[in-house]
Design a protein around this motif. Structure first.
Motif, PDB file in Angstrom:
ATOM      1  N   ALA A  53       5.214  -6.143  -4.551  1.00 17.30           N
ATOM      2  CA  ALA A  53       4.922  -6.710  -3.231  1.00 17.30           C
ATOM      3  C   ALA A  53       3.973  -5.789  -2.464  1.00 17.30           C
ATOM      4  O   ALA A  53       3.050  -6.264  -1.778  1.00 17.30           O
ATOM      5  N   LEU A  54       4.185  -4.496  -2.606  1.00 15.36           N
ATOM      6  CA  LEU A  54       3.280  -3.535  -1.972  1.00 15.36           C
ATOM      7  C   LEU A  54       1.883  -3.651  -2.559  1.00 15.36           C
ATOM      8  O   LEU A  54       0.878  -3.624  -1.837  1.00 15.36           O
ATOM      9  N   TYR A  55       1.821  -3.797  -3.885  1.00 19.52           N
ATOM     10  CA  TYR A  55       0.521  -3.983  -4.547  1.00 19.52           C
ATOM     11  C   TYR A  55      -0.178  -5.239  -4.035  1.00 19.52           C
ATOM     12  O   TYR A  55      -1.373  -5.210  -3.711  1.00 19.52           O
ATOM     13  N   ASP A  56       0.559  -6.336  -3.965  1.00 18.80           N
ATOM     14  CA  ASP A  56      -0.040  -7.604  -3.526  1.00 18.80           C
ATOM     15  C   ASP A  56      -0.614  -7.482  -2.121  1.00 18.80           C
ATOM     16  O   ASP A  56      -1.718  -7.979  -1.840  1.00 18.80           O
ATOM     17  N   ASP A  57       0.126  -6.823  -1.219  1.00 14.08           N
ATOM     18  CA  ASP A  57      -0.368  -6.663   0.153  1.00 14.08           C
ATOM     19  C   ASP A  57      -1.629  -5.806   0.189  1.00 14.08           C
ATOM     20  O   ASP A  57      -2.596  -6.134   0.893  1.00 14.08           O
ATOM     21  N   ALA A  58      -1.616  -4.712  -0.575  1.00 18.80           N
ATOM     22  CA  ALA A  58      -2.778  -3.815  -0.583  1.00 18.80           C
ATOM     23  C   ALA A  58      -3.969  -4.472  -1.267  1.00 18.80           C
ATOM     24  O   ALA A  58      -5.125  -4.252  -0.873  1.00 18.80           O
ATOM     25  N   ARG A  59      -3.684  -5.302  -2.269  1.00 19.00           N
ATOM     26  CA  ARG A  59      -4.767  -5.911  -3.039  1.00 19.00           C
ATOM     27  C   ARG A  59      -5.544  -6.928  -2.206  1.00 19.00           C
ATOM     28  O   ARG A  59      -6.728  -7.190  -2.478  1.00 19.00           O
ATOM     29  N   LYS A  60      -4.933  -7.497  -1.183  1.00 18.60           N
ATOM     30  CA  LYS A  60      -5.626  -8.472  -0.346  1.00 18.60           C
ATOM     31  C   LYS A  60      -6.820  -7.835   0.377  1.00 18.60           C
ATOM     32  O   LYS A  60      -7.800  -8.524   0.668  1.00 18.60           O
ATOM     33  N   GLU A  61      -6.723  -6.549   0.673  1.00 21.08           N
ATOM     34  CA  GLU A  61      -7.761  -5.879   1.450  1.00 21.08           C
ATOM     35  C   GLU A  61      -8.548  -4.866   0.629  1.00 21.08           C
ATOM     36  O   GLU A  61      -9.591  -4.402   1.078  1.00 21.08           O
ATOM     37  N   ARG A  62      -8.056  -4.505  -0.542  1.00 21.75           N
ATOM     38  CA  ARG A  62      -8.689  -3.450  -1.327  1.00 21.75           C
ATOM     39  C   ARG A  62      -8.868  -3.914  -2.760  1.00 21.75           C
ATOM     40  O   ARG A  62      -8.343  -4.945  -3.172  1.00 21.75           O
ATOM     41  N   GLY A  63      -9.558  -3.083  -3.541  1.00 23.91           N
ATOM     42  CA  GLY A  63      -9.712  -3.365  -4.954  1.00 23.91           C
ATOM     43  C   GLY A  63      -8.460  -2.999  -5.731  1.00 23.91           C
ATOM     44  O   GLY A  63      -7.477  -2.490  -5.183  1.00 23.91           O
ATOM     45  N   LEU A  64      -8.504  -3.246  -7.029  1.00 22.33           N
ATOM     46  CA  LEU A  64      -7.359  -2.982  -7.900  1.00 22.33           C
ATOM     47  C   LEU A  64      -6.925  -1.519  -7.836  1.00 22.33           C
ATOM     48  O   LEU A  64      -5.743  -1.225  -7.631  1.00 22.33           O
ATOM     49  N   ARG A  65      -7.857  -0.610  -8.016  1.00 21.92           N
ATOM     50  CA  ARG A  65      -7.498   0.803  -8.117  1.00 21.92           C
ATOM     51  C   ARG A  65      -6.947   1.362  -6.810  1.00 21.92           C
ATOM     52  O   ARG A  65      -5.931   2.066  -6.831  1.00 21.92           O
ATOM     53  N   PRO A  66      -7.568   1.082  -5.638  1.00 19.50           N
ATOM     54  CA  PRO A  66      -6.938   1.547  -4.394  1.00 19.50           C
ATOM     55  C   PRO A  66      -5.553   0.946  -4.161  1.00 19.50           C
ATOM     56  O   PRO A  66      -4.671   1.606  -3.616  1.00 19.50           O
ATOM     57  N   ALA A  67      -5.355  -0.305  -4.575  1.00 19.82           N
ATOM     58  CA  ALA A  67      -4.039  -0.919  -4.416  1.00 19.82           C
ATOM     59  C   ALA A  67      -3.010  -0.239  -5.308  1.00 19.82           C
ATOM     60  O   ALA A  67      -1.868   0.016  -4.899  1.00 19.82           O
TER      61      ALA A  67
END
Length: 219
Positions: A53-67
């Motif tokens: 869930a944390l990955y999904d939230d971060a992925r909305k605004e960032r690329g794969l690696r930053p997420a």
């Protein structure tokens, strides 16, 4: 630590090649693998769901690696990484008044006792197969860990330093004339116990207390 890992290792540790925007499966494979190493056991679904869930939230605004770097940071802040848990989440199995460790707990207990560090891939694999419940297999892995040329002596040193009052030995100021001798005495003792436990010594407690030989240098 998370930033350093993301900069230097994350790319090489990806277990698959991301495919454009549809990279969640690759991300999940990475999270499962990284969390298993950090938690020193396969992560439960309750561990993975909030991480993804944390990955999904971060992925909305960032690329794969930053997420994924955000997930790495969360894993390294987790109590399951920060503390070496003595008990799994499953109900305790009690036999003869003692709580039985599961295979992954045995692997961690063995590795941190003998290496002062986490299990290696061979020990993780043995835990996954259930080998460590067999006394002979457990003894074989203990012998293997002790014979590691770098980590074996480190574990023995930590054990004897914790057991015997050695912490102040060899820690005087360089100007103190006793310092050089104490350093050699400590080295002599550690060479002796390493030989007794890992080397050609007879591995007997009585020999440790009453051996008629020692390891010395010119000093």
């Amino acid at each position: 630590l998370a930033d350093r890992y993301a900069a230097k290792r994350l790319e090489a540790d990806l277990p698959c090649k991301p495919s454009g925007d549809d990279d969640r499966a690759c991300a999940r494979a990475f999270v499962e693998r990284f969390a298993a190493r950090a938690f020193r056991r396969p992560p439960a679904q309750d561990d993975l769901d909030p991480l993804m869930a944390l990955y999904d939230d971060a992925r909305k605004e960032r690329g794969l690696r930053p997420a994924l770097a955000q997930v790495v940071r969360a894993v390294l802040l987790s109590p399951r990484f920060q503390y070496r848990w003595e008990r799994a989440d499953a109900p305790a199995v009690v036999a003869n008044g003692l709580v039985a460790f599961d295979a992954y707990e045995l692997a961690s207990r063995l590795s941190y006792f003998l290496w002062q560090s986490m299990p290696d891939e061979a020990l993780f694999a043995a835990a996954a197969r259930g080998d460590l419940r067999d006394t002979a297999q457990l003894a074989a892995h203990a012998a293997r860990l002790l014979q590691d040329p770098e980590r074996g002596p480190r574990g023995i040193k930590a054990f004897f330093e914790a057991w015997l009052p050695l912490h102040d030995l060899g820690r005087k100021p360089a100007s103190d004339p006793r310092q050089a001798v104490e350093e050699r005495l400590l080295g002599s003792l550690l060479a002796f116990v390493d030989d007794l436990v890992r080397g050609a010594g007879d591995h007997r407690y009585a020999t440790m207390l009453g051996a008629d030989y020692a390891f010395v240098d010119g000093t």
